[in-house]
Design an enzyme around this catalytic site. Structure first.
Site, PDB file in Angstrom:
ATOM      1  N   ASN A 156     -22.758  69.854 108.003  1.00 59.47           N
ATOM      2  CA  ASN A 156     -22.175  68.833 106.909  1.00 59.47           C
ATOM      3  C   ASN A 156     -20.856  68.202 107.142  1.00 59.47           C
ATOM      4  O   ASN A 156     -20.692  67.140 106.652  1.00 59.47           O
ATOM      5  CB  ASN A 156     -22.267  69.578 105.616  1.00 59.47           C
ATOM      6  CG  ASN A 156     -21.112  70.808 105.694  1.00 59.47           C
ATOM      7  OD1 ASN A 156     -20.819  71.500 106.552  1.00 59.47           O
ATOM      8  ND2 ASN A 156     -20.699  71.209 104.472  1.00 59.47           N
ATOM      9  N   LYS A 179     -21.571  77.375 118.792  1.00 63.97           N
ATOM     10  CA  LYS A 179     -22.912  76.613 118.546  1.00 63.97           C
ATOM     11  C   LYS A 179     -22.639  76.029 117.411  1.00 63.97           C
ATOM     12  O   LYS A 179     -22.964  76.442 116.115  1.00 63.97           O
ATOM     13  CB  LYS A 179     -23.980  77.776 118.244  1.00 63.97           C
ATOM     14  CG  LYS A 179     -25.260  77.094 118.722  1.00 63.97           C
ATOM     15  CD  LYS A 179     -26.553  78.234 117.810  1.00 63.97           C
ATOM     16  CE  LYS A 179     -26.546  77.821 116.281  1.00 63.97           C
ATOM     17  NZ  LYS A 179     -26.818  76.311 115.790  1.00 63.97           N
ATOM     18  N   GLU A 182     -27.617  72.131 115.214  1.00 64.80           N
ATOM     19  CA  GLU A 182     -28.464  71.040 116.315  1.00 64.80           C
ATOM     20  C   GLU A 182     -28.677  69.727 115.719  1.00 64.80           C
ATOM     21  O   GLU A 182     -29.112  68.808 116.454  1.00 64.80           O
ATOM     22  CB  GLU A 182     -30.034  71.847 116.524  1.00 64.80           C
ATOM     23  CG  GLU A 182     -29.734  72.965 117.555  1.00 64.80           C
ATOM     24  CD  GLU A 182     -28.945  73.967 116.816  1.00 64.80           C
ATOM     25  OE1 GLU A 182     -28.946  74.497 115.753  1.00 64.80           O
ATOM     26  OE2 GLU A 182     -28.435  74.860 117.823  1.00 64.80           O
ATOM     27  N   GLY A 232     -21.641  78.439 106.880  1.00 66.18           N
ATOM     28  CA  GLY A 232     -23.189  78.115 106.456  1.00 66.18           C
ATOM     29  C   GLY A 232     -23.381  78.924 105.169  1.00 66.18           C
ATOM     30  O   GLY A 232     -22.378  79.207 104.277  1.00 66.18           O
ATOM     31  N   SER A 233     -24.658  79.317 104.847  1.00 65.09           N
ATOM     32  CA  SER A 233     -25.080  79.869 103.739  1.00 65.09           C
ATOM     33  C   SER A 233     -24.946  81.325 103.410  1.00 65.09           C
ATOM     34  O   SER A 233     -24.736  82.020 104.711  1.00 65.09           O
ATOM     35  CB  SER A 233     -26.589  79.398 103.351  1.00 65.09           C
ATOM     36  OG  SER A 233     -27.398  80.170 104.622  1.00 65.09           O
ATOM     37  N   GLU A 254     -17.202  81.615 106.391  1.00 67.06           N
ATOM     38  CA  GLU A 254     -16.907  80.652 105.135  1.00 67.06           C
ATOM     39  C   GLU A 254     -18.407  80.437 104.793  1.00 67.06           C
ATOM     40  O   GLU A 254     -19.080  79.751 105.442  1.00 67.06           O
ATOM     41  CB  GLU A 254     -16.243  79.750 105.628  1.00 67.06           C
ATOM     42  CG  GLU A 254     -15.731  78.845 104.793  1.00 67.06           C
ATOM     43  CD  GLU A 254     -16.243  77.483 104.262  1.00 67.06           C
ATOM     44  OE1 GLU A 254     -16.921  77.743 103.125  1.00 67.06           O
ATOM     45  OE2 GLU A 254     -16.385  76.546 104.933  1.00 67.06           O
ATOM     46  N   LEU A 255     -18.614  80.976 103.300  1.00 70.62           N
ATOM     47  CA  LEU A 255     -20.169  80.960 103.083  1.00 70.62           C
ATOM     48  C   LEU A 255     -20.316  79.879 101.867  1.00 70.62           C
ATOM     49  O   LEU A 255     -19.378  78.962 101.680  1.00 70.62           O
ATOM     50  CB  LEU A 255     -20.819  82.330 102.697  1.00 70.62           C
ATOM     51  CG  LEU A 255     -20.301  83.197 103.744  1.00 70.62           C
ATOM     52  CD1 LEU A 255     -20.823  84.531 103.472  1.00 70.62           C
ATOM     53  CD2 LEU A 255     -21.024  82.773 105.194  1.00 70.62           C
ATOM     54  N   CYS A 288     -19.388  72.589 100.776  1.00 69.88           N
ATOM     55  CA  CYS A 288     -19.382  73.678 100.106  1.00 69.88           C
ATOM     56  C   CYS A 288     -18.273  74.049  99.061  1.00 69.88           C
ATOM     57  O   CYS A 288     -18.513  74.631  98.236  1.00 69.88           O
ATOM     58  CB  CYS A 288     -18.977  74.801 101.425  1.00 69.88           C
ATOM     59  SG  CYS A 288     -17.429  74.301 102.182  1.00 69.88           S
ATOM     60  N   GLU A 385     -26.697  77.556  94.785  1.00 67.16           N
ATOM     61  CA  GLU A 385     -25.957  76.386  95.552  1.00 67.16           C
ATOM     62  C   GLU A 385     -26.767  75.296  95.763  1.00 67.16           C
ATOM     63  O   GLU A 385     -27.694  75.330  96.416  1.00 67.16           O
ATOM     64  CB  GLU A 385     -25.286  76.706  96.851  1.00 67.16           C
ATOM     65  CG  GLU A 385     -24.318  75.556  97.240  1.00 67.16           C
ATOM     66  CD  GLU A 385     -23.676  76.066  98.525  1.00 67.16           C
ATOM     67  OE1 GLU A 385     -24.136  76.928  99.475  1.00 67.16           O
ATOM     68  OE2 GLU A 385     -22.642  75.391  98.753  1.00 67.16           O
TER      69      GLU A 385
HETATM   70  P1  NAD Z   1     -29.560  77.564 106.825  1.00 64.80           P
HETATM   71  O1  NAD Z   1     -28.907  78.541 105.840  1.00 64.80           O
HETATM   72  O2  NAD Z   1     -30.612  77.718 107.617  1.00 64.80           O
HETATM   73  O3  NAD Z   1     -28.374  77.093 107.747  1.00 64.80           O
HETATM   74  C1  NAD Z   1     -27.164  76.983 107.454  1.00 64.80           C
HETATM   75  C2  NAD Z   1     -26.413  76.897 108.791  1.00 64.80           C
HETATM   76  O4  NAD Z   1     -26.267  78.057 109.577  1.00 64.80           O
HETATM   77  C3  NAD Z   1     -26.815  75.785 109.894  1.00 64.80           C
HETATM   78  O5  NAD Z   1     -25.690  75.249 110.425  1.00 64.80           O
HETATM   79  C4  NAD Z   1     -27.734  76.755 110.698  1.00 64.80           C
HETATM   80  O6  NAD Z   1     -27.929  76.179 112.113  1.00 64.80           O
HETATM   81  C5  NAD Z   1     -26.992  78.110 110.756  1.00 64.80           C
HETATM   82  N1  NAD Z   1     -27.989  79.394 110.994  1.00 64.80           N
HETATM   83  C6  NAD Z   1     -29.036  79.352 110.523  1.00 64.80           C
HETATM   84  N2  NAD Z   1     -29.572  80.505 110.683  1.00 64.80           N
HETATM   85  C7  NAD Z   1     -28.616  80.946 111.664  1.00 64.80           C
HETATM   86  C8  NAD Z   1     -28.645  82.098 112.414  1.00 64.80           C
HETATM   87  N3  NAD Z   1     -29.479  83.262 112.429  1.00 64.80           N
HETATM   88  N4  NAD Z   1     -27.521  82.399 113.355  1.00 64.80           N
HETATM   89  C9  NAD Z   1     -26.662  81.554 113.369  1.00 64.80           C
HETATM   90  N5  NAD Z   1     -26.578  80.372 112.706  1.00 64.80           N
HETATM   91  C10 NAD Z   1     -27.782  80.158 112.007  1.00 64.80           C
HETATM   92  O7  NAD Z   1     -29.795  76.222 106.106  1.00 64.80           O
HETATM   93  P2  NAD Z   1     -29.852  74.835 106.208  1.00 64.80           P
HETATM   94  O8  NAD Z   1     -30.900  73.998 105.621  1.00 64.80           O
HETATM   95  O9  NAD Z   1     -28.960  74.212 107.435  1.00 64.80           O
HETATM   96  O10 NAD Z   1     -28.624  74.647 104.772  1.00 64.80           O
HETATM   97  C11 NAD Z   1     -28.904  75.119 103.841  1.00 64.80           C
HETATM   98  C12 NAD Z   1     -27.888  75.764 103.068  1.00 64.80           C
HETATM   99  O11 NAD Z   1     -27.175  76.248 103.988  1.00 64.80           O
HETATM  100  C13 NAD Z   1     -27.371  75.043 101.941  1.00 64.80           C
HETATM  101  O12 NAD Z   1     -27.892  75.097 100.883  1.00 64.80           O
HETATM  102  C14 NAD Z   1     -25.941  75.462 101.892  1.00 64.80           C
HETATM  103  O13 NAD Z   1     -25.851  76.543 100.809  1.00 64.80           O
HETATM  104  C15 NAD Z   1     -25.766  76.080 103.130  1.00 64.80           C
HETATM  105  N6  NAD Z   1     -24.762  75.405 103.951  1.00 64.80           N
HETATM  106  C16 NAD Z   1     -23.555  75.813 103.798  1.00 64.80           C
HETATM  107  C17 NAD Z   1     -22.606  75.130 104.486  1.00 64.80           C
HETATM  108  C18 NAD Z   1     -21.115  75.346 104.340  1.00 64.80           C
HETATM  109  O14 NAD Z   1     -20.056  74.408 104.501  1.00 64.80           O
HETATM  110  N7  NAD Z   1     -20.627  76.433 103.895  1.00 64.80           N
HETATM  111  C19 NAD Z   1     -22.772  73.872 105.505  1.00 64.80           C
HETATM  112  C20 NAD Z   1     -24.161  73.789 105.690  1.00 64.80           C
HETATM  113  C21 NAD Z   1     -25.073  74.658 104.932  1.00 64.80           C
END
Ligand code: NAD
Length: 480
Positions: A156, A179, A182, A232-233, A254-255, A288, A385
């Site tokens: 993002n 990493k 992608e 991430g999430s 940072e979730l 986020c 979220e």
């Molecule tokens: P996701 O939850 O699958 O992925 C979120 C991020 O985590 C992606 O960058 C992905 O590559 C990474 N990821 C996923 N599984 C992983 C693993 N096993 N090991 C390492 N990295 C992994 O889903 P998404 O569709 O990409 O995003 C959906 C949700 O993720 C959003 O609704 C949001 O809640 C959250 N998100 C949060 C942020 C943030 O800034 N905190 C950023 C992007 C997404």
């Protein structure tokens, strides 16, 4: 439209699709969210690539832990200057692969340059302590780099997230394998390239792409990795925290968030609307710290939701490269799908839809700026979220109820409030459960301030001196 050749970056070498041993690596098609078209094919790391990156990271740590503070500062300042020089090209590629407007990606480049400049200074201020002891004895506390870091950055903020993930380990004297997502590889490679061009030894920072779960399991199972940094999430964060625990790896997480925004009747409502609407729809709400639940005092509720919906409906949505665009597409096809489900569920629960609520066109991943009000707390969107261009507006009768709603969820990343009452400002600052609180402002991130959350929004912080300390460990030496 030109888009850079994509690769892994291991030991300073660009690793493409063709394997050195013959055959091809697996690949991921990188899409332009404005058109759905393919921008390029990204090679994905296999187990051998990851093992090589780990061995190189071990060498990189041995080199960089002995670097001087001045060397690290020179690399970080040099990279900051290169990023500014390359701003237009980096911003354009980030817009192509993530979708947000050029104005937003240009700001991201500046954010990383500011962070690297801040860390160039901060790395020279890693002080220890001498403890008071009887004559002839000595006890000191020093800080040492934690070791090789595995860092996972989401899509993002394709530039800024990567700046955070690389900047702190480099400033601390660690090595790092990052990493990135992608979906946005060119941005990550550009940030790394600026550091390498500024003189960072190529063993110190590397970038791999892959199947996320494969990469994280492989790296976190290695005894070489000493720290995990993930953005991430919450669901993925919890999974990675468990993997890290198996090897006692330190974590910075940072979730997710579900940003509450308290709007009191004594605030300047037109000003709040002008600021909050822009902030809500920045990066199509895929932020986020996005303001999400608008918790509005009932005497200004109707005025607020009507004014919000009018402004939201007037936002120009389009290709992020078009200078007239105010909001770009969502970053990937999963996001508009998620929006449709969450908004549909809210309406089924009885929420009022003021504007938006649908995809735009049949090309790319566009979604309308959406405003809902009177949303029952039982609707999924009031608990999960949304990570999209939707504002949720509900009415409350008093301050205590508003604070209770703000703190209701297990998330605690960013919280915002608007009020002109000074005593109330102090109460809010004390009582809101969040890692970052904005009172009469949405500007809650800065190079010198910690960025991070509490509760299910994670732990530890990036940016500020705190982000550097998170890559250091203490050593107490006692001499008798
Ligand atoms: P996701 O939850 O699958 O992925 C979120 C991020 O985590 C992606 O960058 C992905 O590559 C990474 N990821 C996923 N599984 C992983 C693993 N096993 N090991 C390492 N990295 C992994 O889903 P998404 O569709 O990409 O995003 C959906 C949700 O993720 C959003 O609704 C949001 O809640 C959250 N998100 C949060 C942020 C943030 O800034 N905190 C950023 C992007 C997404």
């Amino acid at each position: 439209m030109s888009y850079p050749e994509l690769s892994l970056m291991i030991a300073g070498e660009r690793i493409g699709l063709a394997k050195e041993t013959g055959g091809q690596r697996r690949s991921h098609a990188v899409l332009n969210p404005a058109t759905g078209g393919v921008l390029g094919q990204l090679p994905l790391a296999d187990a051998d690539d990851l093992d090589r990156a780990l061995a190189v990271a071990e060498q990189g740590f041995a080199i960089w832990r002995r670097s001087t503070a001045q060397q690290r500062a020179a690399v970080l300042s040099g990279a900051a200057a290169l990023l500014i020089q390359r701003q237009e090209e980096i911003a354009r590629n980030a817009t192509l692969e993530e979708g947000k407007t050029l104005a937003e990606t240009r700001i991201e480049v500046l954010m990383v340059a500011q962070l690297f400049s801040f860390y160039a200074g901060e790395t020279q201020r890693i002080y220890g302590r001498a403890l008071v002891r009887p004559e002839g004895q000595r006890s000191t506390v020093t800080y040492e780099p934690v070791g090789p870091v595995a860092a996972f950055a989401p899509w993002n903020f394709p530039i800024a997230n990567c700046g955070r993930k690389l900047g702190a380990p480099v400033a601390a004297g660690c090595s790092v394998i990052m990493k990135p997502a992608e979906e946005a590889p060119a941005s990550a490679l550009a940030v790394l390239q600026a550091l390498l061009d500024a003189g960072l030894p190529p063993q110190v920072a590397q970038v791999v792409f892959g199947v996320p779960d494969e990469v994280s399991r492989h790296l976190l199972a290695s005894p070489i990795i000493r720290k995990l940094s993930f953005t991430g999430s919450t669901v993925v964060g919890k999974h990675l925290a468990k993997l890290a625990a198996e090897n006692c790896i330190r974590t910075t997480m940072e979730l997710g968030g579900h940003g509450p925004v308290l709007v009191f009747a004594d605030a300047d409502i037109d000003h709040v609307l002008n600021v909050a609407v822009g902030h809500k729809f920045r990066n199509s709400g895929q932020v986020c710290v996005s303001p999400t639940r608008f918790i509005v005092e009932e005497s200004v509720y109707d005025r607020f939701r009507t004014g919000f919906a009018e402004r939201a409906a007037a936002i120009r949505v389009g290709d992020g490269l078009d200078p007239d665009t105010q909001m770009g597409p969502m970053a990937n096809p999963r996001r508009p799908e998620a929006m449709e489900v969450l908004i549909g569920d809210a309406i089924e629960h009885g929420a009022t839809l003021h504007t938006g609520g649908k995809r735009i066109g049949n090309q790319g991943f566009f979604f309308e700026p959406t405003v809902l009000s009177d949303i029952p707390l039982s609707a999924r969107i009031m608990n999960e979220e949304p990570f999209g261009p939707v504002a949720l507006i509900n009415s409350y009768s008093d301050e205590a109820a508003m604070i209770a709603e703000a703190n209701r969820l297990p998330y605690g990343l960013a919280a915002y409030a608007w009020t002109s009452n000074a005593a109330r400002q102090k109460r809010l600052a004390a009582q809101l459960e969040a890692g970052m609180v904005g009172i009469n402002t949405v500007a809650i991130g800065a190079a010198d301030a910690p960025f991070g959350g509490v509760k299910w929004s994670g732990h530890g912080a990036e940016d500020g001196p705190e982000g550097l300390m998170a890559c250091l460990v203490t050593k107490a030496v006692h001499e008798g």
